[in-house]
Design a protein around this motif. Structure first.
Motif, mmCIF file in Angstrom:
data_model
loop_
_atom_site.group_PDB
_atom_site.id
_atom_site.type_symbol
_atom_site.label_atom_id
_atom_site.label_comp_id
_atom_site.label_asym_id
_atom_site.label_seq_id
_atom_site.Cartn_x
_atom_site.Cartn_y
_atom_site.Cartn_z
ATOM 1 N N ASN A 4 -0.240 -44.752 -37.017
ATOM 2 C CA ASN A 4 0.480 -43.937 -37.700
ATOM 3 C C ASN A 4 -0.022 -42.947 -38.716
ATOM 4 O O ASN A 4 0.393 -42.885 -39.593
ATOM 5 N N GLU A 5 -1.478 -42.750 -38.371
ATOM 6 C CA GLU A 5 -2.130 -41.747 -39.261
ATOM 7 C C GLU A 5 -1.193 -40.325 -39.660
ATOM 8 O O GLU A 5 -1.207 -39.901 -40.902
ATOM 9 N N GLU A 6 -0.411 -39.833 -38.853
ATOM 10 C CA GLU A 6 0.267 -38.707 -39.193
ATOM 11 C C GLU A 6 1.486 -38.732 -39.657
ATOM 12 O O GLU A 6 2.284 -38.033 -40.056
ATOM 13 N N GLY A 7 2.153 -40.051 -39.291
ATOM 14 C CA GLY A 7 3.460 -40.280 -40.009
ATOM 15 C C GLY A 7 4.566 -39.785 -39.521
ATOM 16 O O GLY A 7 5.646 -39.549 -39.829
ATOM 17 N N SER A 8 4.482 -39.372 -38.035
ATOM 18 C CA SER A 8 5.494 -38.519 -37.319
ATOM 19 C C SER A 8 6.513 -39.354 -36.998
ATOM 20 O O SER A 8 7.805 -38.946 -37.110
ATOM 21 N N ARG A 9 6.483 -40.418 -36.615
ATOM 22 C CA ARG A 9 7.554 -41.422 -36.251
ATOM 23 C C ARG A 9 8.070 -42.650 -37.413
ATOM 24 O O ARG A 9 9.114 -42.444 -37.847
ATOM 25 N N PHE A 10 7.041 -42.842 -38.225
ATOM 26 C CA PHE A 10 6.987 -43.709 -39.300
ATOM 27 C C PHE A 10 6.513 -43.172 -40.714
ATOM 28 O O PHE A 10 5.555 -43.399 -40.952
ATOM 29 N N PRO A 11 7.323 -42.232 -41.382
ATOM 30 C CA PRO A 11 6.985 -41.514 -42.608
ATOM 31 C C PRO A 11 6.867 -42.562 -43.506
ATOM 32 O O PRO A 11 7.402 -43.769 -43.758
ATOM 33 N N PRO A 12 5.908 -42.525 -44.492
ATOM 34 C CA PRO A 12 5.100 -41.390 -44.811
ATOM 35 C C PRO A 12 3.736 -41.387 -44.043
ATOM 36 O O PRO A 12 3.619 -42.339 -43.116
ATOM 37 N N ALA A 13 2.817 -40.335 -43.812
ATOM 38 C CA ALA A 13 1.668 -40.326 -43.313
ATOM 39 C C ALA A 13 0.583 -41.217 -43.843
ATOM 40 O O ALA A 13 0.782 -41.932 -44.930
ATOM 41 N N MET A 14 -0.431 -41.773 -43.023
ATOM 42 C CA MET A 14 -1.669 -42.594 -43.455
ATOM 43 C C MET A 14 -1.011 -43.791 -44.021
ATOM 44 O O MET A 14 -1.494 -44.356 -44.906
ATOM 45 N N VAL A 15 -0.252 -44.422 -43.434
ATOM 46 C CA VAL A 15 0.227 -45.943 -43.875
ATOM 47 C C VAL A 15 -0.618 -46.831 -43.790
ATOM 48 O O VAL A 15 -1.064 -47.565 -44.785
ATOM 49 N N SER A 16 -1.278 -46.909 -42.572
ATOM 50 C CA SER A 16 -2.317 -47.931 -42.342
ATOM 51 C C SER A 16 -3.587 -47.870 -42.800
ATOM 52 O O SER A 16 -4.058 -48.812 -43.542
ATOM 53 N N SER A 17 -3.890 -46.666 -43.010
ATOM 54 C CA SER A 17 -5.411 -46.331 -43.733
ATOM 55 C C SER A 17 -4.909 -46.792 -45.359
ATOM 56 O O SER A 17 -5.815 -47.169 -46.127
ATOM 57 N N GLY A 18 -3.613 -46.398 -45.831
ATOM 58 C CA GLY A 18 -3.237 -46.697 -47.132
ATOM 59 C C GLY A 18 -3.209 -48.124 -47.592
ATOM 60 O O GLY A 18 -3.563 -48.563 -48.302
ATOM 61 N N VAL A 19 -2.647 -48.944 -46.383
ATOM 62 C CA VAL A 19 -2.570 -50.425 -46.600
ATOM 63 C C VAL A 19 -4.207 -50.935 -46.844
ATOM 64 O O VAL A 19 -4.342 -51.810 -47.773
ATOM 65 N N PHE A 20 -5.051 -50.494 -45.848
ATOM 66 C CA PHE A 20 -6.388 -50.838 -45.887
ATOM 67 C C PHE A 20 -6.951 -50.463 -47.152
ATOM 68 O O PHE A 20 -7.846 -51.570 -47.776
ATOM 69 N N ALA A 21 -6.829 -49.427 -47.612
ATOM 70 C CA ALA A 21 -7.096 -48.921 -49.163
ATOM 71 C C ALA A 21 -6.681 -49.555 -50.319
ATOM 72 O O ALA A 21 -7.187 -49.376 -51.361
ATOM 73 N N GLY A 22 -5.472 -50.175 -50.062
ATOM 74 C CA GLY A 22 -4.909 -50.883 -51.072
ATOM 75 C C GLY A 22 -3.937 -49.955 -51.900
ATOM 76 O O GLY A 22 -3.411 -50.190 -52.969
ATOM 77 N N ALA A 23 -3.528 -48.676 -51.411
ATOM 78 C CA ALA A 23 -2.453 -47.785 -51.909
ATOM 79 C C ALA A 23 -1.027 -48.325 -51.590
ATOM 80 O O ALA A 23 -0.123 -48.079 -52.285
ATOM 81 N N PHE A 24 -0.864 -48.827 -50.663
ATOM 82 C CA PHE A 24 0.401 -49.809 -50.025
ATOM 83 C C PHE A 24 0.183 -51.165 -49.772
ATOM 84 O O PHE A 24 -1.069 -51.500 -49.549
ATOM 85 N N ASP A 25 1.222 -52.124 -49.918
ATOM 86 C CA ASP A 25 0.883 -53.358 -49.478
ATOM 87 C C ASP A 25 1.332 -53.445 -47.971
ATOM 88 O O ASP A 25 2.005 -52.617 -47.543
ATOM 89 N N LEU A 26 0.743 -54.406 -47.614
ATOM 90 C CA LEU A 26 1.098 -54.676 -45.945
ATOM 91 C C LEU A 26 2.659 -54.675 -45.725
ATOM 92 O O LEU A 26 3.032 -54.153 -44.741
ATOM 93 N N GLU A 27 3.554 -55.307 -46.647
ATOM 94 C CA GLU A 27 4.974 -55.407 -46.558
ATOM 95 C C GLU A 27 5.352 -53.959 -46.114
ATOM 96 O O GLU A 27 6.509 -53.814 -45.421
ATOM 97 N N TYR A 28 5.022 -53.363 -47.320
ATOM 98 C CA TYR A 28 5.730 -51.948 -47.296
ATOM 99 C C TYR A 28 5.315 -50.979 -45.974
ATOM 100 O O TYR A 28 6.009 -50.404 -45.236
ATOM 101 N N GLY A 29 4.016 -51.288 -45.601
ATOM 102 C CA GLY A 29 3.654 -50.676 -44.180
ATOM 103 C C GLY A 29 4.494 -51.186 -43.043
ATOM 104 O O GLY A 29 4.916 -50.351 -42.319
#
Length: 247
Positions: A4-29
């Motif tokens: 889901n890097e582009e976020g086309s189906r599940f916005p916003p973009a970069m959800v998975s990389s954001g979870v990995f980097a700590g910008a989002f928590d796993l539950e949010y993603g």
């Protein structure tokens, strides 16, 4: 590499990389939902891609991605390779414009509150905003749903998305102001109801300007590629329920 890097189906973009980097928590993603209400976590389970590796369990120092060019610039300039110097800032919005459904035959033109006509005005305005902020600006309405979507019925409601992009944060911040003015014009003159929300914000990234990037001489037979620095800079969740703001 990232789901889901582009976020086309599940916005916003970069959800998975954001979870990995700590910008989002796993539950949010995993709870990000598509237009049908299906979540990313549910769909990963359904196709057998959920996995059981702990998030952040692998240590990486940096990422460097060789990527085909998604636009026409290198091809038009007959160049084989390029290095990106900026990551565009983005603003994503979701808009619902409500008018009134009515029969397409007996309803006089002056009496209509055709939501699709109002949406068409916004689509044209978004395109004008992109053209007026050249170079580098991009403005797109990429998704639209018309209700009830019948050839015999005047549309009563339209849902659509707006995508503004620019590498300059100040210009990006100004790009939605014409929409704010048009919102008030539509409400005052045509009695359409505009409801909207900001679904994602990503500020521009300029860190690559000073990065030291060793580039190998590409083979002449290689396809045109563009080296993209995968800075893990996830989009900020929506914080404003109303868009655009008052002019």
């Amino acid at each position: 590499m990232w789901t889901n890097e582009e976020g086309s189906r599940f916005p916003p973009a970069m959800v998975s990389s954001g979870v990995f980097a700590g910008a989002f928590d796993l539950e949010y993603g995993l709870s990000r939902a598509d237009l049908d209400g299906k979540t990313m976590g549910e769909e990963l389970q359904r196709i057998g891609y959920a996995g059981n590796t702990q998030v952040g369990g692998r240590a990486f120092k940096a990422f460097f991605e060789a990527h085909i060019e998604q636009g026409p610039i290198l091809e038009n300039e007959q160049k084989q390779i390029g290095v990106v110097t900026d990551a565009q800032g983005q603003r994503w919005y979701e808009v619902t414009l409500t008018g009134q459904e009515s029969h397409a035959g007996p309803t006089p033109m002056p009496s209509r509150r055709d939501a699709l006509v109002g949406a068409a005005r916004i689509v044209d305005l978004v395109n004008q905003i992109g053209m007026e902020n050249q170079p580098n600006a991009c403005a797109t309405v990429g998704l639209m749903q018309v209700f009830p979507n019948s050839r015999n019925v005047i549309p009563g409601q339209v849902f659509f998305t707006v995508d503004f992009r620019h590498p300059d944060a100040q210009i990006l911040a100004q790009m939605d102001k014409p929409c704010a003015r048009e919102r008030h014009v539509l409400s005052r003159t045509s009695n359409w109801i505009w409801t909207s929300s900001r679904s994602g914000i990503r500020p521009p990234c300029h860190s690559i300007r000073t990065a030291s990037l060793p580039c190998a001489e590409p083979r002449r037979s290689s396809a045109s590629v563009i080296a993209r620095w995968s800075a893990v800079q996830a989009m900020t969740p929506a914080i404003s329920p109303v868009w655009p703001p008052p002019p």
